[in-house]
Design a protein around this motif. Sequence first.
Motif, mmCIF file in Angstrom:
data_model
loop_
_atom_site.group_PDB
_atom_site.id
_atom_site.type_symbol
_atom_site.label_atom_id
_atom_site.label_comp_id
_atom_site.label_asym_id
_atom_site.label_seq_id
_atom_site.Cartn_x
_atom_site.Cartn_y
_atom_site.Cartn_z
ATOM 1 N N GLY A 100 0.801 -1.215 0.000
ATOM 2 C CA GLY A 100 0.000 0.000 0.000
ATOM 3 C C GLY A 100 0.834 1.266 0.000
ATOM 4 O O GLY A 100 0.274 2.371 -0.103
ATOM 5 N N ARG A 102 2.698 2.711 2.521
ATOM 6 C CA ARG A 102 2.298 3.536 3.658
ATOM 7 C C ARG A 102 2.780 2.913 4.963
ATOM 8 O O ARG A 102 3.163 1.733 5.017
ATOM 9 C CB ARG A 102 0.775 3.667 3.692
ATOM 10 N N ARG A 129 -3.403 10.681 7.244
ATOM 11 C CA ARG A 129 -4.816 10.509 7.600
ATOM 12 C C ARG A 129 -4.908 9.840 8.961
ATOM 13 O O ARG A 129 -4.074 9.000 9.315
ATOM 14 C CB ARG A 129 -5.528 9.661 6.551
ATOM 15 N N GLY A 157 -9.178 -5.490 4.512
ATOM 16 C CA GLY A 157 -9.091 -4.081 4.885
ATOM 17 C C GLY A 157 -7.988 -3.861 5.898
ATOM 18 O O GLY A 157 -7.087 -4.697 6.052
ATOM 19 N N ASP A 172 -12.412 0.250 6.407
ATOM 20 C CA ASP A 172 -12.392 0.405 4.958
ATOM 21 C C ASP A 172 -11.035 0.961 4.552
ATOM 22 O O ASP A 172 -10.551 1.941 5.134
ATOM 23 C CB ASP A 172 -13.510 1.355 4.520
ATOM 24 N N ASP A 173 -10.430 0.355 3.561
ATOM 25 C CA ASP A 173 -9.076 0.719 3.169
ATOM 26 C C ASP A 173 -8.974 2.156 2.683
ATOM 27 O O ASP A 173 -7.920 2.796 2.809
ATOM 28 C CB ASP A 173 -8.584 -0.237 2.075
ATOM 29 N N THR A 174 -10.034 2.697 2.119
ATOM 30 C CA THR A 174 -10.011 4.042 1.543
ATOM 31 C C THR A 174 -10.491 5.106 2.525
ATOM 32 O O THR A 174 -9.806 6.093 2.778
ATOM 33 C CB THR A 174 -10.864 4.095 0.274
ATOM 34 N N SER A 175 -11.653 4.894 3.103
ATOM 35 C CA SER A 175 -12.249 5.913 3.972
ATOM 36 C C SER A 175 -11.773 5.826 5.420
ATOM 37 O O SER A 175 -11.949 6.782 6.178
ATOM 38 C CB SER A 175 -13.768 5.790 3.938
ATOM 39 N N LEU A 176 -11.222 4.693 5.830
ATOM 40 C CA LEU A 176 -10.824 4.405 7.203
ATOM 41 C C LEU A 176 -12.018 4.298 8.145
ATOM 42 O O LEU A 176 -11.847 4.294 9.373
ATOM 43 C CB LEU A 176 -9.826 5.435 7.757
#
Length: 338
Positions: A100, A102, A129, A157, A172-176
């Motif tokens: 990812g 990160r 984030r 996730g 969620d991987d995108t929104s956390l």
Amino acid sequence: MTGSREFAVCAMAEHPAVWTLSWHPEAGRWDAHPSAVALDRAFALAAHPSGSLYVASLTPHGAVHRLTRDPGEPREWRRAESLALPGVALPCRVRLDLRGGRLLIPGYGNGALAVVPLHPDGRFAAPVRTAAFTGGGPDPERQDGPHAHDALALAAGLGVVDLGADVLRLLDDTSLAERTRLAFPGGTGPRHAVDLGGGRLAVSGELASTLVLASLEQGRVLDVLPATTHGPRGSNAPSAVVHDAARDLVHLANRGADTVLTARVKGDRLVRVAETPSGGVSPEHLVRAGDHLLAVHSGDGAVVALPLDDGVPTGRVAARTRVPGAMWIEELPPLLSR
């Protein structure tokens, strides 16, 4: 020497905070060299293939540091950059998610998670984030609120291990945003987790002194094994957990009993294989290195190499050195020349 490997060790001491260690298995010998880099409460490490070393500082106002070293001075680290982590108190783990691109950094102080994007060369990128959570557990001292102690990238996730709330949160991987959670028995105090594949995890239960096998796909705990047979409950606090996928073994560090529990994963069960001395006082972290299990101890600073026989510690110490306040050991990639 052929077979030698290099490691970084961080210490919860004023100075030195980071050491470079060389392990020579053929000679049964460590070489330990302190670094002059100044860091506050260095608690956990992660190494990037490019050569960067990330250090989480266990401080109320969270921060993560990126260290580098010059090929001409391979034992000396310098601080290349530091990054503040607003809203993340007491960062206690720095997990590299290479796929990812990160870092995943949980905060024990308030249960929050920081996600730090990285450039391909390992430098920090923006923006950071964060995600915050609520909850607690039955232990009035340790579970008065959320206390995230680990985070890892999973197929389903991002997983956040919350010692305070007795859960693994799946984000969620995108929104956390929290999508679902896996609950542990009340008072477990989950600390560290390893991904066993197939949606299963092995988790150290710090407060209940247990090793837990859980299934994300089934959303439940499959088995719970006492972490030690030495001493009464409450006198032992498991810390690190390591997976040997080739042998379906899991090693668990026991602070208090000062042992390493080795268990075999058989389907949905954990089977106790051995419990052997860790080689020091209060083992904080473990890492496998070939035919040895390496352990660092915060109580007496012992850094030891434990020989393995078919993956199981023999109970002997092959080599020992000392890093006062040692908390974490991380294998380093080969140092590339400029």
